[in-house]
Enzyme design. Structure first.
Site, PDB file in Angstrom:
ATOM      1  N   ASN A   1      49.705  42.861  46.272  1.00  0.00           N
ATOM      2  CA  ASN A   1      48.964  44.114  46.094  1.00  0.00           C
ATOM      3  C   ASN A   1      49.741  45.138  45.262  1.00  0.00           C
ATOM      4  O   ASN A   1      49.378  46.301  45.220  1.00  0.00           O
ATOM      5  CB  ASN A   1      48.590  44.711  47.455  1.00  0.00           C
ATOM      6  CG  ASN A   1      49.810  45.048  48.278  1.00  0.00           C
ATOM      7  OD1 ASN A   1      50.934  44.716  47.912  1.00  0.00           O
ATOM      8  ND2 ASN A   1      49.599  45.721  49.397  1.00  0.00           N
TER       9      ASN A   1
ATOM     10  N   PHE B   1      50.957  47.121  41.998  1.00  0.00           N
ATOM     11  CA  PHE B   1      50.237  47.445  40.770  1.00  0.00           C
ATOM     12  C   PHE B   1      50.781  48.710  40.144  1.00  0.00           C
ATOM     13  O   PHE B   1      51.557  49.452  40.755  1.00  0.00           O
ATOM     14  CB  PHE B   1      48.740  47.623  41.048  1.00  0.00           C
ATOM     15  CG  PHE B   1      48.442  48.776  41.980  1.00  0.00           C
ATOM     16  CD1 PHE B   1      48.290  48.564  43.338  1.00  0.00           C
ATOM     17  CD2 PHE B   1      48.331  50.069  41.502  1.00  0.00           C
ATOM     18  CE1 PHE B   1      48.044  49.620  44.201  1.00  0.00           C
ATOM     19  CE2 PHE B   1      48.067  51.133  42.365  1.00  0.00           C
ATOM     20  CZ  PHE B   1      47.917  50.897  43.719  1.00  0.00           C
ATOM     21  N   LEU B   2      50.338  48.928  38.932  1.00  0.00           N
ATOM     22  CA  LEU B   2      50.555  50.194  38.241  1.00  0.00           C
ATOM     23  C   LEU B   2      49.174  50.629  37.761  1.00  0.00           C
ATOM     24  O   LEU B   2      48.427  49.815  37.229  1.00  0.00           O
ATOM     25  CB  LEU B   2      51.511  49.982  37.074  1.00  0.00           C
ATOM     26  CG  LEU B   2      51.880  51.183  36.214  1.00  0.00           C
ATOM     27  CD1 LEU B   2      53.276  50.995  35.646  1.00  0.00           C
ATOM     28  CD2 LEU B   2      50.901  51.393  35.077  1.00  0.00           C
ATOM     29  N   GLU B   3      48.839  51.873  37.982  1.00  0.00           N
ATOM     30  CA  GLU B   3      47.498  52.324  37.627  1.00  0.00           C
ATOM     31  C   GLU B   3      47.582  53.562  36.733  1.00  0.00           C
ATOM     32  O   GLU B   3      48.355  54.479  37.035  1.00  0.00           O
ATOM     33  CB  GLU B   3      46.735  52.680  38.917  1.00  0.00           C
ATOM     34  CG  GLU B   3      45.297  52.235  38.919  1.00  0.00           C
ATOM     35  CD  GLU B   3      44.677  52.353  40.312  1.00  0.00           C
ATOM     36  OE1 GLU B   3      44.346  51.307  40.888  1.00  0.00           O
ATOM     37  OE2 GLU B   3      44.506  53.487  40.794  1.00  0.00           O
TER      38      GLU B   3
ATOM     39  N   HIS C   1      56.982  53.227  52.174  1.00  0.00           N
ATOM     40  CA  HIS C   1      56.095  52.922  53.291  1.00  0.00           C
ATOM     41  C   HIS C   1      56.456  51.668  54.108  1.00  0.00           C
ATOM     42  O   HIS C   1      55.659  51.253  54.936  1.00  0.00           O
ATOM     43  CB  HIS C   1      54.602  52.988  52.920  1.00  0.00           C
ATOM     44  CG  HIS C   1      54.145  52.118  51.803  1.00  0.00           C
ATOM     45  ND1 HIS C   1      53.294  52.559  50.839  1.00  0.00           N
ATOM     46  CD2 HIS C   1      54.405  50.850  51.523  1.00  0.00           C
ATOM     47  CE1 HIS C   1      53.046  51.582  50.001  1.00  0.00           C
ATOM     48  NE2 HIS C   1      53.702  50.520  50.397  1.00  0.00           N
TER      49      HIS C   1
ATOM     50  N   MET D   1      41.732  48.589  43.529  1.00  0.00           N
ATOM     51  CA  MET D   1      41.306  48.694  42.130  1.00  0.00           C
ATOM     52  C   MET D   1      39.842  49.140  42.093  1.00  0.00           C
ATOM     53  O   MET D   1      39.011  48.598  42.801  1.00  0.00           O
ATOM     54  CB  MET D   1      41.382  47.318  41.471  1.00  0.00           C
ATOM     55  CG  MET D   1      42.749  46.761  41.356  1.00  0.00           C
ATOM     56  SD  MET D   1      42.674  45.115  40.640  1.00  0.00           S
ATOM     57  CE  MET D   1      41.654  44.260  41.810  1.00  0.00           C
TER      58      MET D   1
ATOM     59  N   HIS E   1      49.167  54.336  54.435  1.00  0.00           N
ATOM     60  CA  HIS E   1      49.753  54.000  53.138  1.00  0.00           C
ATOM     61  C   HIS E   1      48.746  53.467  52.139  1.00  0.00           C
ATOM     62  O   HIS E   1      49.101  53.144  51.015  1.00  0.00           O
ATOM     63  CB  HIS E   1      50.875  52.990  53.322  1.00  0.00           C
ATOM     64  CG  HIS E   1      50.419  51.555  53.413  1.00  0.00           C
ATOM     65  ND1 HIS E   1      49.380  51.150  54.209  1.00  0.00           N
ATOM     66  CD2 HIS E   1      50.870  50.445  52.791  1.00  0.00           C
ATOM     67  CE1 HIS E   1      49.217  49.849  54.068  1.00  0.00           C
ATOM     68  NE2 HIS E   1      50.094  49.391  53.217  1.00  0.00           N
TER      69      HIS E   1
ATOM     70  N   LYS F   1      48.323  44.648  36.959  1.00  0.00           N
ATOM     71  CA  LYS F   1      48.669  43.920  38.183  1.00  0.00           C
ATOM     72  C   LYS F   1      49.673  42.818  37.860  1.00  0.00           C
ATOM     73  O   LYS F   1      49.638  42.234  36.800  1.00  0.00           O
ATOM     74  CB  LYS F   1      47.425  43.287  38.800  1.00  0.00           C
ATOM     75  CG  LYS F   1      46.648  44.275  39.644  1.00  0.00           C
ATOM     76  CD  LYS F   1      45.763  43.600  40.661  1.00  0.00           C
ATOM     77  CE  LYS F   1      46.452  42.600  41.501  1.00  0.00           C
ATOM     78  NZ  LYS F   1      47.595  43.091  42.280  1.00  0.00           N
TER      79      LYS F   1
END
Lengths: 474, 136
Positions: free
Chosen positions: A203, A205-207, A326, A374, A397, A473
């Site tokens: 899970n 990611f960079l958004e 977290h 996402m 979180h 991702k």
């Protein structure tokens, strides 16, 4: 301290200490009726009750609104054990030590970014590898890795991959002083040596996002947030190094528990007294892995800033708003005693009065981030002083999984998930369609509902909502 | 009983069920399951020299976890996924095997660890059945 229930209006689901004969304290889950029904479907509650059996556990074990089944602790579980006579449990932190989230804020608006969004997302994906083998990770010599483990972000400050400003707005300034590289095995170091600056899979990611609604103008001003601005959210942790630290110490604790007379209902909760040599050694190794994780997110920040500078020049400057952990065990004072707060899939949520809230955010409280999945919103919130009494100063979180990865893949193939995200105007860079399907929005709880419970229960206060426009991702 | 593995539902992680006539075959099948997950596809033919792997643990359940964690560690640190297994000795506390595998360009990062949660190795009709949860 007695459980506070007066203002919770149906959002606190209490599990009395009499529910099972081995419970030492009660448990509580913060949820509305819909989330409670979802939470009751898997083994989250059994796992939370198991947590209440830890020697030295105090006050109550808490489940956050995003709580779901994990291993040992549920994900979204919070419990505190007395430092003097309680235990520390590597399974209460998890394998991804200091998995966490940071938010970078730009002065750019969407019209400035949109024409180059596809290239931007793909350049971010190319520059920030998911694992080893390609991209701009930082490969470290043995002494350099030890500096990362001992000093955390202070080391990257020396290398000019971080600024003083970055450290001031990172939890614990990105460096835990109890870290000891000697407590980290050679195996763990070999897993981490060339992984600094990598996202990982699952899970993580960079958004690229846009701030689409300010919900608390006063707090948003203090955080320097304005509607329409482009932000970048980074979610990753301590990678293989942290995984191996947990593997090593779960194994060790499993073997020494009988010597301390500890009997627990789940082998993954394997523990040793916090004050014992094994407990202290794990804590030193965990702190070192946490320092590695902060450096990982900081190194990614360094690369993201470089990409934004290449694309947008000086206008692409990115300011770090905050970085929260977290998956962590922290020594803190609660109810007048020193305790080891285990947060697994839960973040700190300290209010304006707490001394660890950065000075510049004192008027609002510590920033808290709750990423969605996402295609759905993420939120910026502010920690509250009330959270200390409600949850040892903790909040959730994320949205929290509601569906297994297996079922998610069966429900909708990755290429369809990709097409749906692109139809919403979200650019996706993810090499694996399978992993995209596993992380599809429908596999998660409704983040708006989760955040609403957090806000109404007083665990944290909504400040702003972010909408994704690009996803990278691992 | 023919050796086999299947993925069971778990909200966040991967839960493996493995069945085999003996513990040696169970370890082999569990290794194949990890290879499948790490590679994301059916394993290609193994290449290169064999490696010796020896694991010692306090009991059979821990042995299964330690064996899988050994394979996960090798995959991540050496970009090498074990796909072919010859278990030469397996007791309740020791497992000795020769393994061959394939080199990959990118270090597999899918599996963080094999865990002790809900772990079991129990007798079943004509053999053994094990369940283990992998953190992914």
């Amino acid at each position: 301290m007695a459980l506070e229930t007066a203002t919770l209006a149906g959002l606190a689901h209490d599990i009395p200490v009499t529910t099972r004969s081995d419970m030492r304290v009660p448990a509580r889950v913060y949820a509305d009726d819909v989330l409670w029904e979802q939470i009751s479907r898997d083994r989250s509650l059994d796992q939370l009750i198991n947590v209440t059996t830890l020697p030295g556990v105090t006050r109550c074990a808490y489940g956050m609104p995003d709580v779901h089944e994990g291993y040992g602790f549920p994900v979204g579980g919070v419990a505190a054990t007395r430092a003097a006579d309680g235990v520390i449990s590597p399974g209460g932190v998890g394998y991804d030590i200091n998995c966490g989230v940071r938010l970078l804020v730009s002065d750019l608006d969407v019209p400035a970014v949109q024409p180059r969004l596809h290239q931007l997302v793909h350049e971010l994906s190319r520059s920030i590898p998911s694992g080893t083998g390609r991209g701009t990770r930082l490969s470290l010599s043995e002494p350099e890795l030890d500096r990362v483990l001992a000093d955390g972000c202070r080391y990257l400050l020396e290398r000019e991959h971080a600024t003083l400003d970055d450290l001031e707005v990172t939890e614990a300034n990105g460096s835990l002083t109890r870290a000891d590289p000697a407590a980290v095995s050679a195996r763990a170091k070999s897993r981490g040596r060339d992984q600094l600056g990598t996202l990982g899979s699952g899970n993580h990611f960079l958004e690229v996002q846009v701030l689409d609604e300010v919900l608390d103008p006063a707090a948003a001003r203090i955080y320097g947030l304005a509607a329409g601005r482009v932000t970048v959210l980074v979610h990753t942790g301590s990678r293989g190094l942290g995984h191996q630290v947990c593997t090593d110490y779960v194994r060790l604790m499993d073997q020494v528990m009988p010597r301390y007379g500890i009997v627990l209902p789940d082998r993954e909760l394997a523990s040793a007294p916090f004050a014992s040599p094994e407990g202290q050694r794990y804590f030193a190794a965990m702190c070192a892995a946490a320092n590695f994780a902060w450096c990982n997110r900081q190194q990614i920040t360094y690369v993201v800033r470089d990409v934004f500078r290449r694309f947008f020049g000086d206008a692409g400057r990115l300011r770090l708003l905050y970085d929260v952990a977290h998956n962590m065990a922290k020594l803190e004072e609660h109810d007048g005693e020193l305790v080891c707060v285990h947060r697994k899939g839960a973040t700190r949520s300290f209010g304006p009065a707490h001394p660890e809230t950065p000075a510049r955010y004192r008027a609002a409280g510590q920033p808290v981030f709750i990423p969605g999945s996402m295609g759905t919103a993420s939120y910026v919130l502010a920690g509250t002083d009330a959270a200390l009494g409600l949850s040892f100063g903790s909040s959730c979180h994320g949205a929290g999984r509601a569906m297994s990865r297996h079922t998610a893949k069966r429900t909708k193939p990755g290429h369809e998930v990709r097409r749906e995200l692109e139809a919403q105007g979200i650019v996706v860079a993810c090499p694996s369609s399978g992993e995209l399907a596993e992380e599809a929005p429908f596999a998660y709880k409704d983040v708006d509902r989760v955040v609403d419970v957090v806000h109404r229960a007083g665990l944290a206060r909504k400040v702003a909502r972010l909408r994704p426009i690009g996803v990278v991702k691992g | 009983m023919r050796a086999s593995f299947e993925l069971l539902d778990h909200t966040a992680e991967v839960k493996l069920r493995i069945r085999a006539p003996s513990f040696a075959e169970l370890a082999t099948e569990a290794g194949r399951a990890v290879a499948r997950l790490e590679l994301g596809r059916a394993a290609p033919a193994a290449e290169g020299a064999y490696r010796d792997v020896v694991v010692r643990s306090p009991d059979r359940e821990a042995l299964l976890v330690d064996w899988l964690n050994e394979l996960i560690w090798l995959a991540e640190t050496e970009r090498w996924v074990a796909t072919e297994f010859e278990v030469h000795a397996a007791t309740d506390t020791m497992l000795q095997a020769r393994v061959r595998g394939v080199t990959v360009d990118e270090a597999p990062a899918r599996i963080k660890a094999a865990t002790f949660h809900g772990l079991k190795v129990a007798p079943a009709a004509d053999g053994l059945e094990a369940e283990v949860i992998l953190d992914v």
